[in-house]
Design a protein around this motif. Structure first.
Motif, PDB file in Angstrom:
ATOM      1  N   THR B  69     -17.531   0.162   6.169  1.00 52.97           N
ATOM      2  CA  THR B  69     -16.542   0.904   6.941  1.00 52.97           C
ATOM      3  C   THR B  69     -15.305   0.058   7.218  1.00 52.97           C
ATOM      4  N   ASP B  70     -15.476  -1.251   7.259  1.00 53.24           N
ATOM      5  CA  ASP B  70     -14.308  -2.118   7.450  1.00 53.24           C
ATOM      6  C   ASP B  70     -13.296  -1.934   6.345  1.00 53.24           C
ATOM      7  N   ARG B  71     -13.806  -1.589   5.184  1.00 62.12           N
ATOM      8  CA  ARG B  71     -12.922  -1.514   4.006  1.00 62.12           C
ATOM      9  C   ARG B  71     -12.241  -0.161   3.879  1.00 62.12           C
ATOM     10  N   LEU B  72     -12.466   0.700   4.826  1.00 61.65           N
ATOM     11  CA  LEU B  72     -11.746   1.980   4.763  1.00 61.65           C
ATOM     12  C   LEU B  72     -10.314   1.765   5.217  1.00 61.65           C
ATOM     13  N   ASP B  73     -10.109   1.855   6.517  1.00 57.74           N
ATOM     14  CA  ASP B  73      -8.795   1.530   7.046  1.00 57.74           C
ATOM     15  C   ASP B  73      -8.843   0.066   7.448  1.00 57.74           C
ATOM     16  N   TYR B  74      -8.475  -0.787   6.496  1.00 52.89           N
ATOM     17  CA  TYR B  74      -8.693  -2.214   6.736  1.00 52.89           C
ATOM     18  C   TYR B  74      -7.738  -2.791   7.769  1.00 52.89           C
ATOM     19  N   LEU B  75      -6.836  -1.971   8.274  1.00 54.95           N
ATOM     20  CA  LEU B  75      -5.957  -2.471   9.332  1.00 54.95           C
ATOM     21  C   LEU B  75      -6.538  -2.196  10.705  1.00 54.95           C
ATOM     22  N   ALA B  76      -7.548  -1.344  10.769  1.00 54.52           N
ATOM     23  CA  ALA B  76      -8.145  -1.021  12.060  1.00 54.52           C
ATOM     24  C   ALA B  76      -9.650  -0.966  11.881  1.00 54.52           C
ATOM     25  N   ALA B 114      -3.189  -3.196  16.754  1.00 51.25           N
ATOM     26  CA  ALA B 114      -2.883  -3.967  15.542  1.00 51.25           C
ATOM     27  C   ALA B 114      -2.385  -3.043  14.446  1.00 51.25           C
ATOM     28  N   SER B 115      -3.047  -1.907  14.297  1.00 52.67           N
ATOM     29  CA  SER B 115      -2.653  -0.981  13.235  1.00 52.67           C
ATOM     30  C   SER B 115      -1.252  -0.422  13.479  1.00 52.67           C
ATOM     31  N   HIS B 116      -0.968  -0.077  14.730  1.00 53.60           N
ATOM     32  CA  HIS B 116       0.371   0.439  15.034  1.00 53.60           C
ATOM     33  C   HIS B 116       1.435  -0.631  14.820  1.00 53.60           C
ATOM     34  N   MET B 117       1.069  -1.883  15.103  1.00 55.68           N
ATOM     35  CA  MET B 117       2.040  -2.964  14.895  1.00 55.68           C
ATOM     36  C   MET B 117       2.405  -3.087  13.424  1.00 55.68           C
ATOM     37  N   ILE B 118       1.391  -2.960  12.577  1.00 53.36           N
ATOM     38  CA  ILE B 118       1.666  -3.024  11.134  1.00 53.36           C
ATOM     39  C   ILE B 118       2.605  -1.899  10.746  1.00 53.36           C
ATOM     40  N   GLN B 353      15.821   7.126  -0.605  1.00 55.25           N
ATOM     41  CA  GLN B 353      15.705   6.220   0.541  1.00 55.25           C
ATOM     42  C   GLN B 353      14.928   6.880   1.674  1.00 55.25           C
ATOM     43  N   ASP B 354      15.152   8.185   1.869  1.00 54.14           N
ATOM     44  CA  ASP B 354      14.397   8.888   2.905  1.00 54.14           C
ATOM     45  C   ASP B 354      12.918   8.957   2.553  1.00 54.14           C
ATOM     46  N   PHE B 355      12.635   9.092   1.281  1.00 54.18           N
ATOM     47  CA  PHE B 355      11.243   9.177   0.860  1.00 54.18           C
ATOM     48  C   PHE B 355      10.491   7.910   1.264  1.00 54.18           C
ATOM     49  N   VAL B 356      11.156   6.771   1.065  1.00 50.97           N
ATOM     50  CA  VAL B 356      10.545   5.500   1.455  1.00 50.97           C
ATOM     51  C   VAL B 356      10.279   5.477   2.959  1.00 50.97           C
ATOM     52  N   VAL B 357      11.234   5.965   3.726  1.00 47.87           N
ATOM     53  CA  VAL B 357      11.063   6.022   5.176  1.00 47.87           C
ATOM     54  C   VAL B 357       9.897   6.948   5.529  1.00 47.87           C
ATOM     55  N   ASN B 358       9.804   8.064   4.809  1.00 51.25           N
ATOM     56  CA  ASN B 358       8.728   9.011   5.108  1.00 51.25           C
ATOM     57  C   ASN B 358       7.349   8.421   4.842  1.00 51.25           C
ATOM     58  N   ILE B 359       7.207   7.714   3.729  1.00 52.52           N
ATOM     59  CA  ILE B 359       5.902   7.088   3.450  1.00 52.52           C
ATOM     60  C   ILE B 359       5.535   6.169   4.601  1.00 52.52           C
ATOM     61  N   ALA B 360       6.520   5.370   5.008  1.00 52.43           N
ATOM     62  CA  ALA B 360       6.244   4.403   6.071  1.00 52.43           C
ATOM     63  C   ALA B 360       5.903   5.111   7.370  1.00 52.43           C
ATOM     64  N   SER B 361       6.599   6.211   7.669  1.00 53.87           N
ATOM     65  CA  SER B 361       6.404   6.826   8.972  1.00 53.87           C
ATOM     66  C   SER B 361       5.109   7.627   9.026  1.00 53.87           C
ATOM     67  N   ILE B 362       4.641   8.138   7.890  1.00 54.78           N
ATOM     68  CA  ILE B 362       3.351   8.829   7.856  1.00 54.78           C
ATOM     69  C   ILE B 362       2.222   7.827   8.057  1.00 54.78           C
ATOM     70  N   ASP B 363       2.463   6.597   7.672  1.00 46.75           N
ATOM     71  CA  ASP B 363       1.526   5.501   7.910  1.00 46.75           C
ATOM     72  C   ASP B 363       0.195   5.727   7.191  1.00 46.75           C
ATOM     73  N   ILE B 364       0.186   5.423   5.926  1.00 44.00           N
ATOM     74  CA  ILE B 364      -1.059   5.552   5.177  1.00 44.00           C
ATOM     75  C   ILE B 364      -1.636   4.178   4.899  1.00 44.00           C
ATOM     76  N   VAL B 365      -2.935   4.142   4.770  1.00 43.35           N
ATOM     77  CA  VAL B 365      -3.611   2.938   4.299  1.00 43.35           C
ATOM     78  C   VAL B 365      -4.418   3.359   3.090  1.00 43.35           C
ATOM     79  N   LEU B 366      -4.165   2.697   1.979  1.00 37.13           N
ATOM     80  CA  LEU B 366      -4.774   3.182   0.746  1.00 37.13           C
ATOM     81  C   LEU B 366      -6.275   2.993   0.719  1.00 37.13           C
ATOM     82  N   GLY B 367      -6.777   2.034   1.449  1.00 38.73           N
ATOM     83  CA  GLY B 367      -8.226   1.862   1.515  1.00 38.73           C
ATOM     84  C   GLY B 367      -8.891   3.094   2.072  1.00 38.73           C
ATOM     85  N   GLU B 368      -8.176   3.776   2.932  1.00 33.80           N
ATOM     86  CA  GLU B 368      -8.726   4.951   3.565  1.00 33.80           C
ATOM     87  C   GLU B 368      -8.429   6.202   2.740  1.00 33.80           C
ATOM     88  N   VAL B 369      -7.303   6.195   2.065  1.00 35.07           N
ATOM     89  CA  VAL B 369      -6.955   7.351   1.248  1.00 35.07           C
ATOM     90  C   VAL B 369      -7.953   7.488   0.095  1.00 35.07           C
TER      91      VAL B 369
END
Lengths: 146, 371, 348
Positions: B69-76, B114-118, B353-369
């Motif tokens: 489970t640690d390896r899912l959302d590895y930031l949290a 920690a996850s929100h800080m990232i 450029q907005d697309f990049v902002v959107n990815i960041a603001s949705i906040d995905i972690v690929l381990g979890e995706v």
């Protein structure tokens, strides 16, 4: 808006309702799924699709698709289950009710081979496109496994 | 931006963004269709990090699965641990010692911070606010130090156990934690000064990637992203799990549902999490940290679905047991996976450029995706 | 003063040495000397500026920065340059080979040519053209061509988008840049850089033309692709913009040409607005370098403070804010000059 889930049987006498460990579970015949879901969303307030997955019961020769619904913001929960034929697992897609089902149905198709009829783009999502088989089926052969 | 008039012939181009790209936050690939700088089509292509964790679960005992489970959302990591062990406990019907419950809350909320800080740091970075990257990461380092104190590892924690937690907190942990919490407002001030109030940053994020409430619910978006669209829905409040009903905290809500609000709401949530941790410290009881659990855990036949408020949204575990020592089926409903589904919708019509902002603001972690 | 004459002395003794030679030989060797001087200045500056940028950003970000190689990490840039020299020179299969190869060299030509009209100190100017400012702006704008060549020939969509941005950005920011310089030219009454410096002996033009200075600074930042106008590279969106496919020394050429351009626009700013090499006590060329580095520091400060602007904001800011403002500035300057003449000379 109906509060009591038992009232669902007024509309659909064929569904069975049981109490699970965690939440009420509704068993729906596969052909009635779409109207039941619509009813649950429109009149019972389950507006959020919390989870969609399937379980392969290969010994019983069936695949069970489990939908977890939630009412936001009351946070009430319900589970809806349909049983599918393992050889030909076909069920109606619920993407028209919850767009959230789009990715989750693709995932279930990819991993368990459930066909969701009416899905706009039912392709593999996690596994490679040229892969054969569906990994979460119980009879899927693992390499290097026991 | 294409000229539609005259004899100027324009053509759309397809741009593969990822899987190796500086701002796709991992091995995520977006197939963009561009009209000049404007995005007219987005296709999410994921699965590069698919490890088949759900299949692996079927061959592991209930205890053995915790490290996965640690390896899912590895930031949290702590939040995933918590979600999983609570799912198993829900079927076992055991009493968790008070101290363990409080420790779990402290760790889970630290993980959320920690996850929100990232997220804050990487979103600042994605609009090229290099300097604002540092305060969050500096403070996150201290959270990782705290985790190292309690469980020896910094990222893949595996701290929670079925029936309690692995170790009690060592001496010196609580003073360090207090100190960290006292320094937290300074970090938030620094971030606000460096990036949140910056005019360019506002121009880049406000009104970008707008997600209204109905769409958010229909697309299953949860967590901070949903709250930024105006609904104060937080499972910790709406359907408290563990001992969350004992804490006083607010559910911050913002109304615009744009990338800027999704950024700001994380800052507000950090404050609330800190508030919860403070209450947990002051009420931390003495006592055992682990309930008596049989060495070999056997669950009764049945199924259970358990949801917690993860860092990115609602994290659900669907556990089906056939009465044996291993899960018959374990499905992980991960927030990033579902939230990613709404990305094409909110990005179409905006610039690259907005697309990049959107990815960041949705906040995905690929381990979890990809799981 | 002995220090004052160091560089002019070298040139003079070179001339003396060639006293008997035919004039073409003298011109050729002097030209060569200037070129060597400018190239040395560019490369040393580029190397040092990369180090400086890393150090300044580090201190702004609570880091230490390079500190392993040489005292305080001073040799880090040298090591990087050596490393880049040793890297494989990759040409993408689909690239337009010759254009791809020429672009990094071409980008360096205007970067070097710009220094011809910069007065580094009293009497230290390679070519004192009577249209110096005009020459500078004209040559500076050709950089776009090299960037476009690099971006187009790489046969990559990221580089293409980057070079498209570069053209849109540079062409539009050229206009307010030129107009802001016009205010200074009107005051000095000359396009010759040495004359403009001479005219600032008493008062620097930054005091008489503050608006023009701000416009110049903003437009120059966009001209040299520095943050917050670094859309051409736009690392987070376009990876490295037009330079994405370049490796090794070709990449280094692009990279150092950016620093060369940074130095040259800073030098122009010093010449036009900050009184050039004027200053008490110290030798004139040292004053020039001090002012130059203050300008460069401000550029770096801005870069590490601001996030990147969006492309449509960038363009609308130029056309809707900077351009009208610079036109208004020209108008005000013109009226001001006339009023001044009326008051002091009693005639229009």
């Amino acid at each position: 808006m109906y509060e009591n889930i038992e009232q669902l049987q007024l509309f659909f006498p064929e569904v069975t309702i049981e109490n699970g460990i965690d939440m009420t579970t509704v068993n729906v015949p596969v052909e009635k799924l779409l109207p039941v879901m619509k009813q649950l969303k429109d009149n019972f307030g389950f507006n959020y699709l919390a989870g969609l997955t399937a379980v392969d019961y290969n010994e019983e020769d069936r695949i069970e698709v489990a939908y977890h619904l939630m009412g936001i913001p009351e946070a009430k929960e319900i589970r809806v289950k349909v049983n599918l034929n393992r050889e030909k697992p076909e069920v109606c897609s619920v993407t028209s009710i919850w767009p959230a089902a789009n990715v989750q149905e693709r995932e279930t198709y990819d991993l368990l081979g459930v066909i969701f009829k009416g899905h706009p783009n039912l392709t593999r999502i996690l596994c490679p496109d040229d892969m054969v088989g569906h990994p979460l089926r119980k009879d899927f052969k693992k390499e290097g496994g026991e | 931006m294409a000229e539609k008039n005259g004899n100027l012939r324009t053509e759309e181009i397809q741009l593969n963004m990822g899987p190796q790209h500086p701002s796709t936050h991992g091995v995520y690939r977006a197939l963009l269709t561009l009209d000049g700088e404007r995005v007219v089509g987005v296709e999410n292509i994921i699965g590069y990090l698919h490890r088949g964790i759900e299949k692996l679960a079927e061959d592991r005992t209930y205890t053995q699965f915790i490290p996965y489970t640690d390896r899912l959302d590895y930031l949290a990591g702590m939040l995933n641990n918590l979600g999983y062990v609570q799912t198993v406990e829900k079927m076992m019907d055991i009493e968790i010692p008070e101290r363990a419950e409080y420790l779990r809350v402290i760790m889970a909320e630290l993980s959320r911070i920690a996850s929100h800080m990232i997220m804050i740091a990487s979103m600042a970075l994605d609009v090229s606010g290099w300097t604002a990257w540092f305060p969050p990461f500096r403070e996150r380092e201290r959270i990782l130090d705290l985790f190292e104190m309690v469980c020896g590892s910094r990222l893949t924690l595996s701290y929670m156990r079925i029936g309690g937690v692995a170790n009690d907190i060592p001496e010196g942990f609580l003073p360090n934690l207090e100190k960290f919490l006292n320094d937290l407002p300074r970090m938030i001030d620094e971030v606000n000064g460096l990036i949140t109030g910056n005019e360019i940053f506002k121009a880049r994020c406000q009104g970008v990637g707008k997600l209204d409430l109905d769409t958010a619910i229909a697309y299953g978006v949860t967590g901070p992203n949903l709250r930024a669209s105006g609904l104060p829905f937080d499972l910790r409040k709406a359907k408290p799990y563990g001992i969350y009903d004992r804490f006083e905290f607010d559910v911050p809500t913002l109304n615009n549902g744009d990338s800027y609000d999704r950024f700001v709401i994380r800052l507000l949530e950090i404050e609330q999490s800190a508030k919860i941790i403070r209450q947990a410290i002051s009420n931390l009881p003495d006592g055992p940290i682990k309930a008596k659990v049989p060495r070999v855990i056997k669950l009764p036949k049945g199924e259970v679905y358990h949801q917690i408020e993860g860092a990115k949204g609602i994290l659900g575990f669907y556990l089906v047991s056939d009465g044996g020592t291993k899960p018959y089926r374990l499905h992980i409903h991960s927030p990033s996976f579902v939230n990613l589904g709404v990305l094409p919708l909110i990005s179409i019509g905006e610039t690259v450029q907005d697309f990049v902002v959107n990815i960041a603001s949705i906040d995905i972690v690929l381990g979890e995706v990809d799981r | 003063m002995a220090m004052e004459g160091i560089f002019t002395g070298i040139a003079a003794s070179m001339r003396e040495l060639l006293a008997g030679a035919p004039p073409w030989l003298e011109n050729l060797s002097m030209g060569f000397l200037y070129l060597v001087g400018v190239l040395a200045f560019i490369f040393l500056n580029a190397l040092y500026l990369i180090y400086l940028e890393r150090k300044i950003s580090a201190y702004m970000q609570q880091r230490i920065g390079p500190n392993r190689l040489g005292p305080h990490g001073l040799l880090q840039s040298v090591a990087d340059a050596v490393k880049l020299l040793g890297k494989e020179d990759i040409i993408p299969r689909g690239a337009d080979k010759w254009v791809f190869l020429i672009a990094p060299i071409l980008i360096f030509i205007p970067a070097t040519m710009l220094y011809a009209v910069i007065p580094f100190g009293k009497g230290m100017i390679a070519a004192d053209l009577n249209i110096g400012v005009f020459y500078f702006l004209a040559v500076a704008s050709t950089t776009t061509i090299a960037i476009l060549m690099g971006g187009w020939s790489s046969n990559n969509k990221y580089t293409l988008l980057g070079s498209m941005r570069s053209v849109a950005q540079m062409v539009s920011y050229e206009i307010p840049l030129t107009f802001s310089v016009l205010g200074v030219v009107m005051l000095a009454g000359s396009l010759q850089t040495s004359q403009i410096v001479m005219a600032q002996e008493k008062v620097w033009y930054v005091l008489l033309q503050p608006v023009a200075f701000i416009i110049f600074f903003i437009a120059a930042t966009a001209e040299v692709n520095r943050a917050p106008f670094d859309l051409v590279e736009g690392e987070q969106e376009l990876i490295a913009g037009p330079y994405t496919e370049y490796t090794g020394m070709r990449f280094a050429l692009f990279y150092s040409s950016e620093y060369a351009n940074l130095v040259s626009v800073s030098a122009l700013a010093v010449t036009l607005f900050l009184g050039g090499w004027h200053g008490p006590w110290l030798p004139s060329w040292l004053w020039f370098v001090i002012k130059l580095y203050i300008m460069i520091f401000i550029f770096m400060w801005v870069r590490w403070t601001f996030p990147r602007i969006r492309i449509d904001h960038l363009l609308s800011f130029n056309w809707k804010v900077l351009l009208p403002l610079s036109l208004a500035n020209i108008l005000v300057t013109g009226v001001g000059i006339k009023i001044y003449q009326l008051l002091t000379l009693g005639r229009w």
